[in-house]
Design a protein around this motif. Structure first.
Motif, PDB file in Angstrom:
ATOM      1  N   THR A 112      -8.014  -0.631   9.642  1.00  0.00           N
ATOM      2  CA  THR A 112      -6.839   0.007   9.045  1.00  0.00           C
ATOM      3  C   THR A 112      -6.444  -0.699   7.751  1.00  0.00           C
ATOM      4  O   THR A 112      -6.126  -0.046   6.734  1.00  0.00           O
ATOM      5  CB  THR A 112      -5.670  -0.018  10.042  1.00  0.00           C
ATOM      6  OG1 THR A 112      -6.013   0.754  11.197  1.00  0.00           O
ATOM      7  CG2 THR A 112      -4.403   0.540   9.422  1.00  0.00           C
ATOM      8  N   ILE A 113      -6.467  -2.022   7.767  1.00  0.00           N
ATOM      9  CA  ILE A 113      -6.119  -2.787   6.568  1.00  0.00           C
ATOM     10  C   ILE A 113      -7.106  -2.487   5.443  1.00  0.00           C
ATOM     11  O   ILE A 113      -6.717  -2.333   4.274  1.00  0.00           O
ATOM     12  CB  ILE A 113      -6.079  -4.291   6.894  1.00  0.00           C
ATOM     13  CG1 ILE A 113      -4.849  -4.586   7.777  1.00  0.00           C
ATOM     14  CG2 ILE A 113      -6.047  -5.142   5.631  1.00  0.00           C
ATOM     15  CD1 ILE A 113      -4.805  -6.003   8.325  1.00  0.00           C
ATOM     16  N   ARG A 114      -8.387  -2.373   5.769  1.00  0.00           N
ATOM     17  CA  ARG A 114      -9.381  -2.004   4.745  1.00  0.00           C
ATOM     18  C   ARG A 114      -9.015  -0.675   4.096  1.00  0.00           C
ATOM     19  O   ARG A 114      -9.056  -0.532   2.860  1.00  0.00           O
ATOM     20  CB  ARG A 114     -10.765  -1.894   5.375  1.00  0.00           C
ATOM     21  CG  ARG A 114     -11.438  -3.204   5.744  1.00  0.00           C
ATOM     22  CD  ARG A 114     -12.822  -2.922   6.319  1.00  0.00           C
ATOM     23  NE  ARG A 114     -13.527  -4.127   6.743  1.00  0.00           N
ATOM     24  CZ  ARG A 114     -14.751  -4.115   7.272  1.00  0.00           C
ATOM     25  NH1 ARG A 114     -15.397  -2.952   7.426  1.00  0.00           N
ATOM     26  NH2 ARG A 114     -15.335  -5.243   7.635  1.00  0.00           N
ATOM     27  N   GLU A 115      -8.666   0.314   4.919  1.00  0.00           N
ATOM     28  CA  GLU A 115      -8.348   1.641   4.383  1.00  0.00           C
ATOM     29  C   GLU A 115      -7.046   1.626   3.598  1.00  0.00           C
ATOM     30  O   GLU A 115      -6.923   2.312   2.571  1.00  0.00           O
ATOM     31  CB  GLU A 115      -8.270   2.663   5.531  1.00  0.00           C
ATOM     32  CG  GLU A 115      -9.585   2.895   6.256  1.00  0.00           C
ATOM     33  CD  GLU A 115     -10.699   3.369   5.339  1.00  0.00           C
ATOM     34  OE1 GLU A 115     -10.424   4.240   4.494  1.00  0.00           O
ATOM     35  OE2 GLU A 115     -11.832   2.855   5.464  1.00  0.00           O
ATOM     36  N   CYS A 175      -6.414   2.581  -0.348  1.00  0.00           N
ATOM     37  CA  CYS A 175      -5.373   3.478  -0.866  1.00  0.00           C
ATOM     38  C   CYS A 175      -4.635   2.836  -2.031  1.00  0.00           C
ATOM     39  O   CYS A 175      -4.322   3.501  -3.035  1.00  0.00           O
ATOM     40  CB  CYS A 175      -4.385   3.823   0.247  1.00  0.00           C
ATOM     41  SG  CYS A 175      -5.023   4.953   1.507  1.00  0.00           S
ATOM     42  N   ARG A 176      -4.360   1.539  -1.916  1.00  0.00           N
ATOM     43  CA  ARG A 176      -3.664   0.826  -2.995  1.00  0.00           C
ATOM     44  C   ARG A 176      -4.518   0.798  -4.262  1.00  0.00           C
ATOM     45  O   ARG A 176      -4.030   1.048  -5.372  1.00  0.00           O
ATOM     46  CB  ARG A 176      -3.344  -0.598  -2.536  1.00  0.00           C
ATOM     47  CG  ARG A 176      -2.570  -1.437  -3.565  1.00  0.00           C
ATOM     48  CD  ARG A 176      -2.416  -2.864  -3.084  1.00  0.00           C
ATOM     49  NE  ARG A 176      -3.707  -3.542  -2.982  1.00  0.00           N
ATOM     50  CZ  ARG A 176      -3.939  -4.582  -2.177  1.00  0.00           C
ATOM     51  NH1 ARG A 176      -2.987  -5.056  -1.390  1.00  0.00           N
ATOM     52  NH2 ARG A 176      -5.140  -5.139  -2.159  1.00  0.00           N
ATOM     53  N   GLU A 177      -5.807   0.495  -4.092  1.00  0.00           N
ATOM     54  CA  GLU A 177      -6.700   0.386  -5.244  1.00  0.00           C
ATOM     55  C   GLU A 177      -6.897   1.734  -5.935  1.00  0.00           C
ATOM     56  O   GLU A 177      -7.018   1.801  -7.168  1.00  0.00           O
ATOM     57  CB  GLU A 177      -8.052  -0.178  -4.785  1.00  0.00           C
ATOM     58  CG  GLU A 177      -7.966  -1.628  -4.312  1.00  0.00           C
ATOM     59  CD  GLU A 177      -9.170  -2.040  -3.475  1.00  0.00           C
ATOM     60  OE1 GLU A 177     -10.082  -1.192  -3.288  1.00  0.00           O
ATOM     61  OE2 GLU A 177      -9.195  -3.183  -2.990  1.00  0.00           O
ATOM     62  N   GLU A 178      -6.910   2.826  -5.122  1.00  0.00           N
ATOM     63  CA  GLU A 178      -7.168   4.156  -5.675  1.00  0.00           C
ATOM     64  C   GLU A 178      -5.885   4.906  -6.017  1.00  0.00           C
ATOM     65  O   GLU A 178      -5.931   6.004  -6.573  1.00  0.00           O
ATOM     66  CB  GLU A 178      -7.999   4.967  -4.679  1.00  0.00           C
ATOM     67  CG  GLU A 178      -9.387   4.375  -4.417  1.00  0.00           C
ATOM     68  CD  GLU A 178     -10.156   5.142  -3.354  1.00  0.00           C
ATOM     69  OE1 GLU A 178      -9.555   6.053  -2.730  1.00  0.00           O
ATOM     70  OE2 GLU A 178     -11.335   4.819  -3.132  1.00  0.00           O
ATOM     71  N   THR A 203       0.828  -1.205   0.000  1.00  0.00           N
ATOM     72  CA  THR A 203       0.000   0.000   0.000  1.00  0.00           C
ATOM     73  C   THR A 203       0.863   1.256   0.000  1.00  0.00           C
ATOM     74  O   THR A 203       1.935   1.280   0.619  1.00  0.00           O
ATOM     75  CB  THR A 203      -0.922   0.020   1.240  1.00  0.00           C
ATOM     76  OG1 THR A 203      -1.698   1.234   1.240  1.00  0.00           O
ATOM     77  CG2 THR A 203      -0.130  -0.038   2.540  1.00  0.00           C
ATOM     78  N   PRO A 204       0.419   2.305  -0.670  1.00  0.00           N
ATOM     79  CA  PRO A 204       1.132   3.583  -0.583  1.00  0.00           C
ATOM     80  C   PRO A 204       0.843   4.321   0.720  1.00  0.00           C
ATOM     81  O   PRO A 204       1.471   5.341   1.002  1.00  0.00           O
ATOM     82  CB  PRO A 204       0.604   4.365  -1.783  1.00  0.00           C
ATOM     83  CG  PRO A 204      -0.777   3.822  -2.000  1.00  0.00           C
ATOM     84  CD  PRO A 204      -0.696   2.361  -1.643  1.00  0.00           C
ATOM     85  N   ALA A 205      -0.106   3.819   1.511  1.00  0.00           N
ATOM     86  CA  ALA A 205      -0.457   4.478   2.769  1.00  0.00           C
ATOM     87  C   ALA A 205       0.696   4.415   3.747  1.00  0.00           C
ATOM     88  O   ALA A 205       1.484   3.453   3.760  1.00  0.00           O
ATOM     89  CB  ALA A 205      -1.693   3.809   3.376  1.00  0.00           C
ATOM     90  N   HIS A 206       0.809   5.448   4.572  1.00  0.00           N
ATOM     91  CA  HIS A 206       1.729   5.433   5.708  1.00  0.00           C
ATOM     92  C   HIS A 206       0.905   5.083   6.944  1.00  0.00           C
ATOM     93  O   HIS A 206      -0.040   5.800   7.290  1.00  0.00           O
ATOM     94  CB  HIS A 206       2.401   6.797   5.889  1.00  0.00           C
ATOM     95  CG  HIS A 206       3.405   7.119   4.831  1.00  0.00           C
ATOM     96  ND1 HIS A 206       4.234   8.226   4.878  1.00  0.00           N
ATOM     97  CD2 HIS A 206       3.730   6.478   3.675  1.00  0.00           C
ATOM     98  CE1 HIS A 206       5.006   8.251   3.819  1.00  0.00           C
ATOM     99  NE2 HIS A 206       4.719   7.207   3.061  1.00  0.00           N
TER     100      HIS A 206
END
Length: 453
Positions: free
Chosen positions: A394-397, A401-404, A96-99
């Motif tokens: 958190t994993i859902r979010e 982020c990865r999908e979008e 994921t690109p999320a931090h």
């Protein structure tokens, strides 16, 4: 430092005040009501059960900052600040690109965030001449915390633990007894409330509602005794804001600010503790952070409950609280996140839900353990079953982020570790756990006749 993992405040930077979000809320929570007169409760009335200072804090909608007593600060320094941690390995596993950051409340000697409120509640009781405290506990984190805090301030403690959770997590009651507390499985035959419940249902597995009834009854008939609560009420959430106030400074150290703040949700104390200090910037400064409360799908008061005045306990001993509720007679499924099996939401959170300042999300039991296992295998910490719900959200979010293709900063509260919850993990690994749901008909049946807010 490149790729810094942990951010820890020096003791001199630990916050010295709690944050009272009620002072900033445009729509204040409705007041708790006397169940007999249907009039707003006064602090004097509340202090018949709770510590007088806690009763004043409960109804305080004016003072934004509340001093933390120096004697409580001294005990906070035993384990605070708790670390803010960047979950690099979890991010990599999710691609994921999320931090992702988490506030690690599991590192204190009691293993969960509950000690943050147990210490001040016992301190206020001692200052007011109280000799005994009584309480309920679900999974046992609150009971353990209160048992320790009572011993620290020279009080005797009696704890009613939900019977099914007492069986699932036997070492929790061992911890309470080690600190000198008397522990009883609820419902029990030791109180009128417990006897009444068992008369109607001899196999009742217990709930936080039954345990609260028994603890409140004991407090009202025992001289020099007060009742201490581990969640739901506003003064408890107030004490927990030490979490978010520290996290705010630590996020500055990391050079980031959360786009999303997440915590698991039972009654609201650990959610409010991490979320409210950040939410004040949404209210006052135009920030647009998203706040997500992760509750069990088997106990969905935030997403499927009704907003009513309801009792906080099964027997109807408490004030009437304006809350999103499944009804105080709701009998929750025997999920292993015992601390989240509560029928209602705190009054502040309930108002914030109405005002669309935050929202809930439902997590099935198996998804929560999936998330806990992944977190353990990536970050090396076995989380409490309650905390697994926050990790799952958190994993859902992060996947979103990865999908979008969006890089968001996500902060969640790791409210406790699961090292005393290993029988639950054994059952999950062996394939013996299942998901539970509640029907619309059951919700309607349980909430019929409640006092409209």
């Amino acid at each position: 430092m490149k790729n810094q993992k942990k951010f820890i405040l020096e003791e001199s930077r630990i916050p010295t005040h709690w944050y009272n979000i009620q002072a900033d809320m445009k729509n204040k929570p409705l007041p708790p009501l006397n169940p007999e007169t249907k009039q707003p409760m006064t602090a004097e009335e509340l202090s018949r059960v709770f510590a007088a200072e806690c009763s004043r804090q409960e109804l305080d909608t004016q003072n934004r900052w509340i001093d933390i007593p120096e004697e409580v600060m001294e005990k906070y320094r035993y384990y605070r600040s708790t670390p803010l941690v960047r979950a690099y390995a979890l991010e990599k596993a999710l691609d994921t690109p999320a931090h992702i950051y988490f506030k690690n409340e599991s590192v204190n000697p009691l293993g969960s965030h509950k000690i943050n409120s147990a210490l001040p509640q016992c301190y206020y009781c001692k200052q007011e001449g109280t000799t005994n405290v009584t309480t309920e506990t679900g999974a046992g984190q609150w009971g353990a915390a209160l048992s320790y805090a009572a011993k620290v301030f020279g009080l005797e403690a009696a704890v009613y633990q939900v019977k099914i959770t007492m069986q699932q997590k036997p070492y929790r009651s061992s911890i309470m007894r080690t600190f000198g507390a008397a522990v009883t499985g609820s419902p029990s035959m030791s109180t009128r409330a417990g006897k009444n419940i068992l008369t109607l249902d001899p196999t009742h597995p217990g709930s936080l509602g039954t345990a609260i009834s028994e603890a409140v009854e004991l407090a009202t008939i025992t001289p020099g005794c007060k009742y201490a609560l581990g969640s739901v009420l506003s003064h408890v959430t107030l004490h927990q804001t030490i979490i978010g106030l520290e996290a705010e400074k630590q996020m500055e150290m990391a050079g980031e600010y959360p786009d999303i703040v997440i915590a698991c949700f039972g009654g609201g104390s650990n959610f409010g503790g991490i979320a409210f200090p950040f939410m004040r910037h949404n209210i006052n400064d135009g920030r647009n952070t998203e706040f997500i409360a992760a509750e069990p799908a088997s106990c969905p008061k935030l997403t499927r409950g009704v907003f009513r005045y309801d009792f906080g306990d099964e027997a109807g001993y408490t004030p009437l609280l304006p809350m999103f509720t499944l009804g105080h007679g709701f009998k929750p499924a025997n999920i292993h996140a015992g601390g989240l099996r509560y029928h209602g939401a705190g009054t502040i959170v309930s108002q914030l839900i109405k005002d669309k300042m935050m929202h809930g999300t439902d997590i099935p039991q198996l998804e929560s353990f999936d998330a806990g296992i992944l977190f353990a295998r990536t970050e090396g910490i076995i989380p409490a079953p309650e905390s697994c719900h926050a990790i799952a959200a958190t994993i859902r979010e992060a996947k979103k982020c990865r999908e979008e293709g969006k890089r968001k900063t996500i902060l969640f509260n790791l409210s406790g570790h699961g090292l005393i919850d290993m029988p639950s993990y054994d059952r999950y690994i062996d394939g013996d756990l299942q998901n539970y749901t509640i029907s619309d008909e059951e919700i309607i049946r349980n909430t019929e006749g409640l006092y409209k807010a």
